[in-house]
Design a protein around this motif. Structure first.
Motif, short mmCIF file in Angstrom:
data_model
loop_
_atom_site.label_atom_id
_atom_site.label_comp_id
_atom_site.label_asym_id
_atom_site.label_seq_id
_atom_site.Cartn_x
_atom_site.Cartn_y
_atom_site.Cartn_z
N ASP A 196 0.82 -1.22 0.00
CA ASP A 196 0.00 0.00 0.00
C ASP A 196 0.85 1.26 0.00
O ASP A 196 0.54 2.23 -0.66
N THR A 212 2.32 2.16 -3.37
CA THR A 212 1.27 2.71 -4.21
C THR A 212 1.07 4.19 -3.90
O THR A 212 1.02 5.02 -4.78
N ASP A 213 0.99 4.49 -2.61
CA ASP A 213 0.72 5.87 -2.21
C ASP A 213 1.85 6.79 -2.62
O ASP A 213 1.63 7.88 -3.11
N LYS A 259 1.74 7.53 -6.25
CA LYS A 259 0.68 8.46 -6.60
C LYS A 259 1.00 9.89 -6.18
O LYS A 259 0.73 10.84 -6.90
N ALA A 260 1.64 10.02 -5.00
CA ALA A 260 2.02 11.35 -4.54
C ALA A 260 3.07 11.95 -5.46
O ALA A 260 3.04 13.13 -5.77
N ALA A 304 1.47 13.12 -8.47
CA ALA A 304 0.74 14.35 -8.18
C ALA A 304 1.66 15.56 -8.21
O ALA A 304 1.35 16.58 -8.81
N GLN A 305 2.80 15.43 -7.56
CA GLN A 305 3.68 16.59 -7.47
C GLN A 305 4.36 16.90 -8.80
O GLN A 305 4.71 18.02 -9.08
N SER A 347 2.96 16.45 -11.76
CA SER A 347 2.05 16.61 -12.88
C SER A 347 1.97 18.03 -13.41
O SER A 347 1.49 18.25 -14.51
N PHE A 406 -10.92 5.84 -7.93
CA PHE A 406 -11.04 5.97 -6.50
C PHE A 406 -11.83 4.81 -5.93
O PHE A 406 -12.59 4.15 -6.63
N GLU A 407 -11.66 4.63 -4.63
CA GLU A 407 -12.29 3.50 -3.95
C GLU A 407 -13.81 3.51 -4.12
O GLU A 407 -14.41 2.48 -4.39
N ASP A 408 -14.44 4.69 -3.99
CA ASP A 408 -15.90 4.71 -4.06
C ASP A 408 -16.38 4.38 -5.47
O ASP A 408 -17.41 3.73 -5.65
N GLN A 409 -15.60 4.78 -6.48
CA GLN A 409 -15.98 4.44 -7.86
C GLN A 409 -15.86 2.94 -8.09
O GLN A 409 -16.74 2.31 -8.68
#
Lengths: 304, 435
Positions: B3, B6-7, B10-11, B14-15, B17, B50-53
């Protein structure tokens, strides 16, 4: 003068900016009476910045319209006023309270302020005779928005017909409308939440302070953290406690949840979003949760 | 992958991009090609879901009784599409990796949605055509390649999908590869990459496939991240359509007069001698403004404000070019047109036309032929163009267009046609020549 681009490459953020400026200018050139819809949220602040850039050193050639739900965060109103004053823009406030008083919309006590905004907004657009209304919608926000055009046609009832949208090719926008119709314009369609934050950071522009980590008395309802407020009386079993939070979206304060967060700078917010597990709307917008097609339904009625 | 890894990834994405570049690509495919599954896979494997999607999609898959999570549900937006289980409109998707941000124009594949595909391809740097390995090239995949070629999408990827269902057989892949390469010689495809994948299993999408060691080319994601697009733009022929005249009329900027627009071609610099069309008046660039800063150069697709040394009568719809390199204004336009509405296009019809920032009226003088996008056959007997049909058409416009061939410049070579009564966009045009 700024440095030469040796390799003639534009970063993706510069490309997005250029595309948005192009859209603002196109609308200003082709529509008789545009208006910029300002929600107070970060997306509409980025829109204000892009509009400022598109017409500089002239002032933005259209007024700014805000729908006042009566349940707005005071921090958001303060930020709005700073922006409008700095740009020398004309502000029009359409009040949901007044729309209720005038019988334009009906407050049955069950309908959310976000929903009552629709009627209030449509009425304000009609009263102002506006032919184009800029909105801060982004296609990455929600599945229904992924198919919306940059120029989104609205009939004389303000409705969107998703099955009958005009094809949109190259950067050639078709702004033809009939009497009584108007166009919703989405200049930041291709921006993602992350792009918005990078841009705010890069430009160093003011956003409402509630986006940053702060102390607030909040309570839990339907899995969301809502702010304690006179507009939002605690129900049986609910208790408010002080927590360190920030807001990811800005809306009606009775429905907009916050998240626990220590992020007090743009960079920290970007880090936080990067590892976020839940979309911004899923996390904090009560109004989008009612059904999978909730957004599509509200959009058809004329929501932002 | 833990995990934490992965994070961090992604961070980092993000920075980074803010400085990464952008690739717009269009996908085409029908319900059964697995296109939505592939897009779902790209979004999922690049951690853009995202998790909810994902939870919503898992729940829907379960309630429908599927054995696996239907990634296609991630991308089917409008309710009517979800009900019918097909993608009927262009939908735009976004994801980013550490090197690039991607905008996908996701379009339906059926012939009755050709106009949607044309729309999606119009802004694409790269086109992705999917075929089902079990079926090989179909009429549909050929049509998709033809449309991408017509729209001058400079890079094409043929993804041979469902390799898992043909036992990852190299011979199956090679046969499709050869057949497509043969077909592509008839088209205008400057750059072609053919990749064997399984969108469902993830083979060669992001991760290299362990099942296809015989394939030594890039994975799809690697190709998308590395394909070179910066040189696709025309940096030679200066084209600056004037979009908006900026005149502050304030005490502070009393004499300011600038021409706002997006650079459509070439590199503009202060001091350059330029000509303004259609008047033909010449001047020099006094300065180029980007908000409150002056820039030393402007190139596509920058939106800037150009100031000229002389006080000329320049307005929206005019075009700034170089003195020795300017398009010839023309009222007679020869173009390929994709027709987008039910009522057919016929000779003598009058329409509104929008070309760069210039609006005019156009008369349909002649329909020369209808192109069969499946066979490339030219039907010269045709008297009209129906919905989703593409043909070669001669137009006469009320004012001269300042245009280039579409093959030279997609911005100054394209136009849209608008029905004057309904206001609807009814046609998309790609200019062959002005004459």
């Amino acid at each position: 003068m700024t440095a030469t681009h040796a390799d003639y490459r534009l970063s993706q953020l510069d490309q997005l900016e250029a595309e948005s400026i192009h859209i603002f200018r196109e609308v200003a050139a082709e529509f008789e009476k545009p208006v910029l819809m300002f929600s107070g949220g970060k997306d509409s602040i980025v829109m204000m910045r892009l509009a400022e850039k598109a017409f500089y050193p002239a002032k933005i050639p259209f007024p700014v319209l805000q729908v006042d739900t009566g349940y707005d965060f005071p921090e958001v109103i303060a930020c709005r006023d700073n922006w409008v004053n700095r740009l020398g823009a004309r502000l029009i406030v359409a009040s949901v309270e007044e729309a209720i008083k005038d019988g334009i919309v009906i407050d049955d006590g069950k309908t959310s302020r976000n929903r009552l905004q629709i009627g209030t907004l449509l009425n304000a657009l009609e009263e102002g005779g506006f032919t184009a209304a800029f909105g801060g919608g982004r296609r990455d926000e929600e599945k229904a928005r992924a198919k919306e055009r940059v120029y989104s046609h609205r009939d004389e009832f303000g409705q969107w017909d998703p099955k009958n949208q005009r094809p949109e090719l190259w950067s050639l926008y078709n702004g033809r409308i009939h009497e009584g119709e108007h166009m919703r314009i989405f200049p930041i369609s291709n921006w993602t939440e992350l792009d918005i934050w990078h841009y705010i950071g890069r430009e160093g522009i003011e956003i409402p302070s509630i986006y940053f980590s702060h102390q607030r008395r909040v309570f839990e309802r339907d899995g969301m953290l809502l702010t304690e407020s006179d507009y939002n009386p605690l129900r049986a079993g609910e208790t408010a406690t002080e927590r360190t939070v920030r807001f990811r979206t800005v809306g009606d304060l009775t429905l907009t949840g916050c998240v626990e967060s220590e992020a007090d700078t743009i960079d920290k917010i970007i880090d936080e979003i990067a590892i976020a597990r839940v979309t911004e709307r899923g996390a904090t917008r009560g109004d989008d949760r009612f059904s999978e097609a909730a957004m599509e339904d509200r959009k058809k009625e004329g929501y932002f | 992958m833990s995990d934490l890894t992965t994070d961090l990834t992604k961070a980092e994405v993000a920075q980074e991009s803010r400085n990464m570049d952008l690739l717009r690509f269009a996908t085409a495919g029908s319900v059964d090609d697995g296109k939505s599954t592939l897009i779902g896979r790209l979004l999922l494997d690049s951690k853009s879901i995202f998790e909810d999607q994902l939870e919503a999609v898992e729940a829907t898959s379960q309630s429908k009784g599927y054995d696996y999570t239907d990634l296609a549900l991630l991308t089917d937006g409008l309710r009517s599409e979800r009900e019918q289980g097909i993608t009927i409109d262009v939908a735009y998707r976004y994801f980013a990796t550490p090197t690039r941000k991607f905008i996908i124009a996701d379009t339906p594949g059926h012939v009755q949605y050709t106009r949607n595909m044309v729309t999606g391809a119009s802004t694409a740097d790269l086109g992705l055509v999917l075929v089902d390995a079990r079926q090989g090239l179909t009429e549909q995949s050929r049509r998709h390649a033809v449309i991408l070629s017509l729209l001058r999408v400079p890079h094409l990827v043929l993804a041979v999908n469902k390799m898992d269902l043909v036992d990852y057989d190299q011979a199956v892949f090679e046969k499709i590869h050869a057949e497509f390469t043969q077909f592509a010689t008839k088209l205008n495809i400057p750059d072609l990459q053919v990749i064997p994948i399984s969108a469902l299993k993830g083979d060669n999408v992001v991760e290299r496939s362990a099942q296809m060691s015989w394939y030594s080319g890039p994975t799809l994601m690697h190709h998308l991240e590395n394909v070179h697009v910066a040189s696709d733009r025309d940096l030679v022929d200066v084209r600056f359509p004037v979009q908006y005249v900026v005149r502050p009329k304030s005490d502070e900027h009393h004499d300011y007069r600038g021409y706002g627009g997006m650079v459509a071609g070439g590199v503009l610099k202060p001091g350059d001698e330029v000509v303004v069309l259609p008047s033909g008046m010449t001047s020099k660039i006094a300065g180029i403004d980007l908000f409150d800063k002056e820039v030393t150069e402007a190139f596509p697709p920058m939106s800037v404000t150009v100031r000229l040394e002389d006080d000329l009568d320049v307005s929206r719809g005019d075009l700034i070019a170089r003195v020795n390199n300017a398009p010839k204004p023309s009222q007679d336009i020869d173009a390929m047109i994709c027709w987008m509405t039910n009522e057919p296009l016929r000779p003598r019809q009058k329409l509104a036309i929008k070309h760069t920032t210039r609006s005019a009226r156009a008369l349909v003088k002649d329909i020369q032929y209808r192109l069969d996008v499946n066979t490339l056959h030219r039907d010269q007997e045709t008297r009209e163009l129906g919905l989703n049909e593409i043909g070669r058409v001669q137009l006469r416009t009320t004012v001269p267009l300042l245009c280039d061939p579409y093959s030279k410049n997609r911005a100054t070579g394209s136009f849209i046609l608008i029905d004057e009564a309904t206001g609807v966009t009814v046609g998309a045009g790609m200019i062959n020549t002005g004459s």
